[in-house]
Scaffold this active site. Structure first.
Site, PDB file in Angstrom:
ATOM      1  N   VAL A  30      13.063  41.152  12.729  1.00 25.11           N
ATOM      2  CA  VAL A  30      14.121  40.218  13.140  1.00 25.11           C
ATOM      3  C   VAL A  30      13.994  39.806  14.598  1.00 25.11           C
ATOM      4  O   VAL A  30      14.707  38.930  15.053  1.00 25.11           O
ATOM      5  CB  VAL A  30      15.547  40.771  12.882  1.00 25.11           C
ATOM      6  N   GLY A  31      13.100  40.441  15.341  1.00 28.19           N
ATOM      7  CA  GLY A  31      12.948  40.014  16.736  1.00 28.19           C
ATOM      8  C   GLY A  31      12.158  41.023  17.530  1.00 28.19           C
ATOM      9  O   GLY A  31      11.964  42.159  17.101  1.00 28.19           O
ATOM     10  N   GLY A  33      11.125  42.033  21.907  1.00 31.79           N
ATOM     11  CA  GLY A  33      11.239  41.703  23.326  1.00 31.79           C
ATOM     12  C   GLY A  33      10.294  42.593  24.095  1.00 31.79           C
ATOM     13  O   GLY A  33       9.432  43.260  23.506  1.00 31.79           O
ATOM     14  N   TYR A  35      10.818  45.359  25.484  1.00 33.17           N
ATOM     15  CA  TYR A  35      10.995  46.810  25.363  1.00 33.17           C
ATOM     16  C   TYR A  35      10.916  47.314  23.930  1.00 33.17           C
ATOM     17  O   TYR A  35      11.137  48.483  23.677  1.00 33.17           O
ATOM     18  CB  TYR A  35      12.331  47.229  25.995  1.00 33.17           C
ATOM     19  N   GLY A  36      10.621  46.418  22.981  1.00 31.40           N
ATOM     20  CA  GLY A  36      10.495  46.912  21.618  1.00 31.40           C
ATOM     21  C   GLY A  36      10.647  45.808  20.592  1.00 31.40           C
ATOM     22  O   GLY A  36      10.943  44.666  20.923  1.00 31.40           O
ATOM     23  N   LYS A  53      14.873  49.847  15.697  1.00 28.65           N
ATOM     24  CA  LYS A  53      14.150  49.365  16.878  1.00 28.65           C
ATOM     25  C   LYS A  53      13.040  50.346  17.205  1.00 28.65           C
ATOM     26  O   LYS A  53      13.281  51.545  17.365  1.00 28.65           O
ATOM     27  CB  LYS A  53      15.117  49.252  18.058  1.00 28.65           C
ATOM     28  N   ASP A 150      25.267  43.246  32.075  1.00 34.99           N
ATOM     29  CA  ASP A 150      24.615  42.084  31.461  1.00 34.99           C
ATOM     30  C   ASP A 150      25.431  41.546  30.289  1.00 34.99           C
ATOM     31  O   ASP A 150      24.871  41.189  29.262  1.00 34.99           O
ATOM     32  CB  ASP A 150      23.201  42.485  31.010  1.00 34.99           C
TER      33      ASP A 150
END
Length: 360
Positions: A30-31, A33, A35-36, A53, A150
């Site tokens: 599903v995605g 980045g 960091y994983g 993840k 964030d």
């Protein structure tokens, strides 16, 4: 990771090998980045869909290793309806010597607040309920002496019942590069953190909530700056230029000099900016979007604001257990961080099944 070791199986997804317990089936990416990578999966034990993840190179450097330990410690600590928590953590390794991969399992969240804002104009009641839940989660997070750093619409997951969870703590401090240009990473950031004015406190998160709330009420980003300077100009146009009292608190001399070089601007009348909004919503926004962080409303104070009268329940706005973050000041080697992380994986106790109430 539970005490008796489950049976694992291997699968390649997007050029990454995943090695997971048989409990998790039907993995689909599903995605990903820096960091994983994340896969959606079906948890055969609970019948729920979850997010798994796989951390990317969790121990490749001291910074990576400390970040991995930080993320696991934070997720393990969070036990609140409005904050993402950990359902499981595992490694295929049978010993510390073999330990190189960490997998984290959390609720699979369907939509985020970004999707919701784009799709529909929200009623005032929707805004009340969504912002109430963000503040309820923040009160909990802040009580553990944790700052999110964030908060933005893409870090707020919402299901079809309008139930909300806060995701993705500011685990890694953003690089200057990620904060440059026309980027959402910066639009919700408090000025003192964006411009390194001074030591910041938990109310950086309240500034972000104010930006998010304004966007929910109007359907538009409040401060869509094209760069740091443009962002500051947009902010000061609304809230006015800082007075002498705040200028004294800004420890950065260059920031002080720059602000003093700007034309003086008065604070705008929020009622004229947020025309048609509930006056109580406008009053709360004025208390959140305060330039001086010492004078910004706290999460606990905001929950008691009249805007949330129909949701506020002081007996159902819990605080967190104390969170020991003394590790933040430690200078360990990679192997020491790795060993600490392994201990945290092995000692994980899954939440009771009835806490997995939130399906999206």
């Amino acid at each position: 990771m539970s005490q008796e070791r489950p049976t694992f199986y291997r699968q390649e997804l997007n050029k990454t090998v995943w090695e997971v317990p048989e409990r998790y089936q039907n993995l689909s990416p599903v995605g990903s980045g820096a960091y994983g990578s994340v896969c959606a999966a079906f948890d055969t034990k609970t019948g729920h869909r979850v997010a798994v993840k796989k951390l990317s190179r969790p121990f490749q450097s001291i910074i990576h290793a400390k970040r991995t330990y930080r993320e696991l410690r934070l997720l393990k600590h969070m036990k609140h309806e409005n904050v993402i928590g950990l359902l499981d953590v595992f490694t295929p390794a049978r010993s510390l010597e073999e330990f190189n991969d960490v997998y984290l399992v959390t609720h699979l969240m369907g939509a985020d607040l970004n999707n919701i804002v784009k799709c529909q104009k929200l009623t005032d009641d929707h805004v009340q309920f969504l912002i109430y839940q963000i503040l309820r989660g923040l009160k909990y997070i802040h009580s553990a002496d944790i700052i999110h750093r964030d908060l933005k619409p893409s870090n707020l997951a919402v299901n079809e019942d309008c139930e909300l969870k806060i995701l993705d703590f500011g685990l890694a401090r953003h690089t200057d590069d990620e904060m440059t240009g026309y980027v959402a990473t910066r639009w919700y950031r408090a000025p003192e953190i964006m411009l390194n004015w001074m030591h910041y406190n938990q109310t950086v998160d309240i500034w972000s909530v104010g930006c998010i709330m304004a966007e929910l009420l109007t359907g538009r980003t409040l401060f869509p700056g094209t760069d740091h300077i443009d962002q500051l100009k947009l902010i000061l146009r609304l809230v006015g230029t800082p007075g002498a009292e705040l200028l004294k608190k800004i420890s950065s001399e260059s920031a002080r000099n720059y602000i003093q070089s700007l034309a003086q601007m008065p604070k705008m009348n929020f009622a004229n900016v947020f025309i048609g909004a509930n006056p109580l919503a406008v009053d709360l926004l004025e208390k959140m979007l305060v330039l001086d962080s010492d004078k910004r409303i706290t999460a606990a104070q905001a929950l008691a604001h009249a805007y949330f009268a129909q949701y506020h329940d002081p007996d159902d706005e819990p605080v967190a257990e104390p969170y020991d973050q003394s590790f933040e000041s430690r200078d360990f080697l990679i192997d020491e961080w790795k060993s600490l992380t392994y201990d945290e994986v092995i000692s994980f106790v899954p939440p009771p099944l009835d806490q997995e109430e939130m399906e999206s």
